[in-house]
Design a protein around this motif. Sequence first.
Motif, PDB file in Angstrom:
ATOM      1  N   ARG A 298       0.838  -1.199   0.000  1.00 37.47           N
ATOM      2  CA  ARG A 298       0.000   0.000   0.000  1.00 37.47           C
ATOM      3  C   ARG A 298       0.872   1.248   0.000  1.00 37.47           C
ATOM      4  N   VAL A 299       0.488   2.224  -0.827  1.00 36.20           N
ATOM      5  CA  VAL A 299       1.218   3.484  -0.910  1.00 36.20           C
ATOM      6  C   VAL A 299       0.220   4.637  -0.997  1.00 36.20           C
ATOM      7  N   MET A 300       0.677   5.834  -0.619  1.00 41.47           N
ATOM      8  CA  MET A 300      -0.092   7.047  -0.847  1.00 41.47           C
ATOM      9  C   MET A 300       0.281   7.596  -2.217  1.00 41.47           C
ATOM     10  N   VAL A 301      -0.734   7.853  -3.040  1.00 34.34           N
ATOM     11  CA  VAL A 301      -0.524   8.346  -4.396  1.00 34.34           C
ATOM     12  C   VAL A 301      -1.461   9.522  -4.643  1.00 34.34           C
ATOM     13  N   ALA A 302      -1.271  10.178  -5.774  1.00 35.92           N
ATOM     14  CA  ALA A 302      -2.154  11.281  -6.158  1.00 35.92           C
ATOM     15  C   ALA A 302      -3.540  10.733  -6.515  1.00 35.92           C
ATOM     16  N   GLN A 303      -4.525  11.596  -6.456  1.00 32.93           N
ATOM     17  CA  GLN A 303      -5.901  11.183  -6.730  1.00 32.93           C
ATOM     18  C   GLN A 303      -6.074  10.663  -8.158  1.00 32.93           C
ATOM     19  N   ASP A 304      -5.266  11.146  -9.100  1.00 29.18           N
ATOM     20  CA  ASP A 304      -5.434  10.719 -10.496  1.00 29.18           C
ATOM     21  C   ASP A 304      -4.659   9.451 -10.835  1.00 29.18           C
ATOM     22  N   PHE A 305      -3.977   8.840  -9.857  1.00 32.07           N
ATOM     23  CA  PHE A 305      -3.274   7.580 -10.108  1.00 32.07           C
ATOM     24  C   PHE A 305      -4.295   6.498 -10.438  1.00 32.07           C
ATOM     25  N   VAL A 306      -4.048   5.746 -11.510  1.00 29.05           N
ATOM     26  CA  VAL A 306      -4.963   4.683 -11.926  1.00 29.05           C
ATOM     27  C   VAL A 306      -4.642   3.429 -11.131  1.00 29.05           C
ATOM     28  N   ASP A 307      -5.498   3.099 -10.172  1.00 26.46           N
ATOM     29  CA  ASP A 307      -5.296   1.975  -9.267  1.00 26.46           C
ATOM     30  C   ASP A 307      -6.142   0.799  -9.735  1.00 26.46           C
TER      31      ASP A 307
END
Length: 309
Positions: free
Chosen positions: A299-308
């Motif tokens: 688990r990582v913190m990413v920007a809101q627009d990261f495609v998960d």
Amino acid sequence: MRSKADHTAAVREHRRAAVVVNTKSRRGRRHYDEVLRLIRAAGFAPLGVFPVEEPKRLRATLDEALALGPDLLIVGGGDGTLSAAVKQLAHRDVALGVLPLGTTNNFARSLGLPLTRTGAVRIFTEGKVADIDLGLCGDRPFANLASFGVSVEVAGTVKPWLKRALGRAAYPLTALTILPGHHPFRAFITVDGVRHELLTHQLNIANGRFHGGWQIARDISIDNRRLVAYQLGSGKRLRLLVETMNRATTGKWRSLAGGPFVIGREMLIETDPPMAADIDGEVRLRTPLTLTTIPNGVRVMVAQDFVDT
């Protein structure tokens, strides 16, 4: 494991974070006080703050930080430091907060994270929790890359002062000094029952999207359940030199559809002669090796627009 939405909400609401920074590195030491100020200004009162002066203590220090029960483990350092953190956090209900303080910052680039300290800290308050894939080489998880050939020697030879002075360019310049005495090797990559053979000085197996700070291909993802194998150059030193310098000076983007790539979820790598593998900066294993993906491994913190995915 909490849902990603619940985990994101917990980070934003409770701000339960621990901080580990590699202060042995020049950038970590220089920016240590600044990043702590930024983290506290963002509303975090860290459960614990752990500067790491001795790299051999990194794993134990990460364990100490995790023992505090944070929702977010903020780690500052280069790709080696972050790779160690990824291994400690694999399959845990703790998100990794990335503070990119290295030379190439391949992991942060693959996640699409800001490379500034202010931007990186902003992700902790405005971003989201995502589950990303890891690679597995033998029994060793990796975040970015497993490589074979001249880069193994480069990693052990590049001078810290040269990295400080030139940044990413230190690696291809160091390769220039090693390449004249380096011999090509045969590599065999077996994917889905098909065996690919090549003669090269350098073979890379990527989980992430960047190597040496330059993008491998524009459509590679760190979260698509696939590994990507590719060679730099061929068995000819001049071709490797030209391609390496081209990438270093232009950052050339290629598509997986148009480049010399082998793609798969599992790969058997054999070489003649047997060779050491550099796995995110650690040289421990030798071919033959099986590499696979670990879906949603950390688990990582990413920007809101990261495609998960």
